[in-house]
Design a protein around this motif. Sequence first.
Motif, mmCIF file in Angstrom:
data_model
loop_
_atom_site.group_PDB
_atom_site.id
_atom_site.type_symbol
_atom_site.label_atom_id
_atom_site.label_comp_id
_atom_site.label_asym_id
_atom_site.label_seq_id
_atom_site.Cartn_x
_atom_site.Cartn_y
_atom_site.Cartn_z
ATOM 1 N N VAL B 301 45.815 37.198 37.237
ATOM 2 C CA VAL B 301 46.185 37.236 38.652
ATOM 3 C C VAL B 301 44.996 36.688 39.422
ATOM 4 N N HIS B 302 45.243 35.652 40.243
ATOM 5 C CA HIS B 302 44.141 35.037 40.981
ATOM 6 C C HIS B 302 44.147 35.485 42.430
ATOM 7 N N SER B 303 42.968 35.530 43.001
ATOM 8 C CA SER B 303 42.880 35.903 44.408
ATOM 9 C C SER B 303 43.340 34.723 45.250
ATOM 10 N N ALA B 304 43.762 35.026 46.479
ATOM 11 C CA ALA B 304 44.214 33.964 47.374
ATOM 12 C C ALA B 304 43.038 33.059 47.718
ATOM 13 N N PHE B 305 41.850 33.659 47.789
ATOM 14 C CA PHE B 305 40.690 32.901 48.211
ATOM 15 C C PHE B 305 39.883 32.441 46.996
ATOM 16 N N LEU B 306 39.674 31.150 46.863
ATOM 17 C CA LEU B 306 38.885 30.551 45.777
ATOM 18 C C LEU B 306 39.499 30.760 44.394
ATOM 19 N N ARG B 307 40.703 31.314 44.344
ATOM 20 C CA ARG B 307 41.421 31.463 43.077
ATOM 21 C C ARG B 307 40.591 32.153 42.013
ATOM 22 N N ARG B 308 39.869 33.178 42.398
ATOM 23 C CA ARG B 308 39.120 33.912 41.390
ATOM 24 C C ARG B 308 40.052 34.766 40.557
ATOM 25 N N HIS B 309 39.692 34.953 39.305
ATOM 26 C CA HIS B 309 40.490 35.778 38.394
ATOM 27 C C HIS B 309 40.145 37.240 38.684
ATOM 28 N N VAL B 310 41.036 37.950 39.345
ATOM 29 C CA VAL B 310 40.669 39.288 39.826
ATOM 30 C C VAL B 310 41.351 40.414 39.066
ATOM 31 N N PRO B 568 43.110 46.080 36.907
ATOM 32 C CA PRO B 568 41.851 45.359 37.090
ATOM 33 C C PRO B 568 41.337 44.789 35.774
ATOM 34 N N LEU B 569 40.456 43.824 35.879
ATOM 35 C CA LEU B 569 39.895 43.185 34.689
ATOM 36 C C LEU B 569 39.198 44.220 33.811
ATOM 37 N N GLY B 570 39.306 44.015 32.514
ATOM 38 C CA GLY B 570 38.580 44.875 31.597
ATOM 39 C C GLY B 570 39.156 46.268 31.464
ATOM 40 N N MET B 571 40.278 46.493 32.117
ATOM 41 C CA MET B 571 40.895 47.818 32.051
ATOM 42 C C MET B 571 41.516 48.001 30.655
#
Lengths: 334, 595
Positions: B301-310, B568-571
């Motif tokens: 799932v990417h963030s709207a801003f800068l397409r970070r993997h969140v 969340p990541l790493g969960m």
Amino acid sequence: MLLYFIKRLAGAVPVLIVVSGIIFALMQLAPGDAVTMLISDEASEADKARIREAWGLDRPPFIQFLNFLGNALTGDFGMSFRYKMPVIEIVMDRLPATIELAVAATLIAVGVGVPLGVLAAARPGTAWDAIASAFSFAGISMPNFWLGILLILLFAGYFNILPSGGREPWGLGVEHVTGFLIIDSILAGRWDALGAALKHLALPAIVLGTNMTGIITQMTRAQVLDALREDFVMTARSKGVSEARVLWRHAFRNAMVGVVTIIGLEFGTLLSGAMIVETVFAWPGIGSLLITGISSRDFPLIIGLVLVYTGMFIVMNLLIDLFYTLIDPRIRMN
Amino acid sequence: MPAANPLLTLENLNVHFGNAKAPAVKDVSLTLHDGEVLALVGESGSDKSVTVKSIMRLIDHQGGHISAGRILLHQQNGAAPLDLVKLSQPRMRALRGAHIAMIFQDPMTSLNPVMTIGAQLLEVIQQHQPHNTDKAKATAIAMLEKVRLTDPAGRMRQYPHELSGGMRQRVMIAMALVCRPRILIADEPTTALDVTVQAEILGLIRSLQQETGMSVLFITHDMGVVAEIADRVAVMLNGRIVEQGNVLDVFDTPQHDYTRKLLESAPKFRDEHARIKAAVPDAQRTAPILAVRHLSTQFPVHSAFLRRHVANLHAVEDISFDLHPRETVAIIGESGCGKSTLAKSLLRLVPSNEGRAFLNGQDLFTLTGEELRHARRNIQMIFQDPYAALDPRMSVRQILTEPLRIRGLGQTAQGSDAALQELVAKVGLPKGTLDRYPHQFSGGQRQRICIARALVLSPKVLIADEPVSALDVAIQGQILDLLEGLKHSEDMALLFISHDMAVVERVADRILVMYRGSVVEQGPARNVLSNPAHPYTQRLLEAVPVAHPRQRFARNAASAVTAAPVYPLGMERPLARWKDLGEGHRLRLDAGLVS
């Protein structure tokens, strides 16, 4: 939001570099250079070689290009061979005229094309629709130099109510603050000057906008017709909403994304059309300047102008993208 | 039944389209009484929708016109009834939304995507009631609360795309009812919804009908929905009403052949005659043909801003199961629960993060190149929409031989004319099929072509992703029988993905219940269907429409929230713990429970 814009503008830099590279290559391929075009044939080969050396034309093309890029990054686009002035000054002096013309033409195209298209879509198959279609196809197929000459003959020659060319009468004496004559006249409170400016603008803007008007009419009609077939239009009608509201508030708002897209794309065509229209109407913009530049192989001027055109197109499409987010909540800036 | 004051009467209504000679709606007479729910039933193409759009005079905008008959709206104050056929569009507009309101089939497309929910609600209020904005807003928020939407004030500022399908249908209902109409026309309002959401929406319409005393004209093709909601029924066939009457009478003693046919072909869940397959004792089983272990598939799932993997969407989470030869394992769950992702992961159409899947002892996830291509022959898939799954420009012969050609088997015996003819006959298609094109076949026949294409490589496992949900009920049975027969004649195992309990009941040997990416309950079909242990399974089974109006029960109109399994990541999710309920019926203990 601001960051998004900075990002997008930064993204334009590689585009501009590639465009200047292409232009540079094309100019190397074209026969002749500024020296053969600008210097008298009677000049000796030694003199020509001296001038070539002075203008840097004797160096390998790739080095010339790198030199240009290096200077351009510091805001120095070089000296025009023909005008012996910095390119940036010449361009800045004439850019407002072209922007004024392009904006006026776009406004005319949107102002006429959108209502006409919506009207045609609201009554498909009727006389209104047929008239709108005929009008828009005529607009699309009309060559603008021909329409320009025709209108000059009619309004400047026969009726003598509009000027045949130029941007302002001699000795108008309005101080050039912004360079946009209409804005300057208003700033100076000179209503006579404003009237004169508008009169000069009318014919070229109409001619330049005609083609875009036709395309916008067709596009609006198709998009609104599609939107009218959507389920939510049925919902709106089932709520008892009036037909006018169904048409504008529901169908047209949804059709706008497509219409705005076509405005952005057509803006490029409009800019190239402006070169011809500026020549026909002796409009002192960058279009006629570019034609002069090309015929004299004025490399620095040509590259500078093409970059300005590219920049205008990029900015226009950035504005279009911004507009998308205003009309459609599903489109986000990323 | 309540006192029979007629509210809306259709008299000999005929509707024509364009210059067509034959009317689409023929001589329809129908009465809607005060405070009743009248169901108008018929299969697709019976012009039910045209009939009700004529009442609203919306048909005028679709190229239709009422050529004969009257539509009488009876007035409360004793004045003469209004004939809607004769009203001008402006007078009609004053009635629409205020006296007669309508909701539609697809809530995803029926709301204007560029207007907020609030603006769309206020539009109808301000059209009919001269309120000031504050009062209109208060009315709108109160209405959203009435349709059991959480945070009604916040919803006003949201756009349709921010809501789920069920929530949007609630908004549609709010919009229809906000001006307190006396008649609600509901045009297949639950057809596009998941079965649990359908149950909620039916419950909602029922309870609002009882609260307000309005009359409902409910259009549907589903006899189960009729059994759930109707007081009276009118059956429509080819633009004519062939039978109408009290819902109990119609179900108990149908008069017309067509009504009988509709009732018979209706999928019957928990029918006393249904044969649910008994559990096969483990001892009698052979080794599994497909063994899946701890399969997980996540999407970033990417963030709207800068397409970070969140974050990650855990579409498939730690799933293990065995599929034995000639067995059908059904995967059930609602849209978005991960069942199709599971299928695609097995075919390696989407990359998986973890897990193994042994097909005939070979781990599908470690194979590459030639080995993978070879292994894939043994696992084939058929899809939901037989119209979209076939290339319209390829003949059936080309469609059937394509999988062979891809594998360089085009010239072998499998690709010979005799073999193809045999295959075509096996799936029950007529002779001469091979050189025809998909558009020349019906939906059911196209699904047979899809099945033949899957069979051409003689797979050991066939994955069927909702293979009958796009087909008419009568055709569904035939395709299910075909699959059951092929399972034995071709020695295949079937992984059957479905949301339709009646279908699952019919085909499944074992069932996996998927909820938010995880399997929450699994076991033999009989055990899971008759003793569902997980609250989600129970909710899923309860949501199935009843087969007869007498079995009706009060449904909860509130919605159960099913959030997408985004973590969340790493969960790290804890390993599954299972409770054994006997005979291989197992309940997952720690998975997120239904609130």
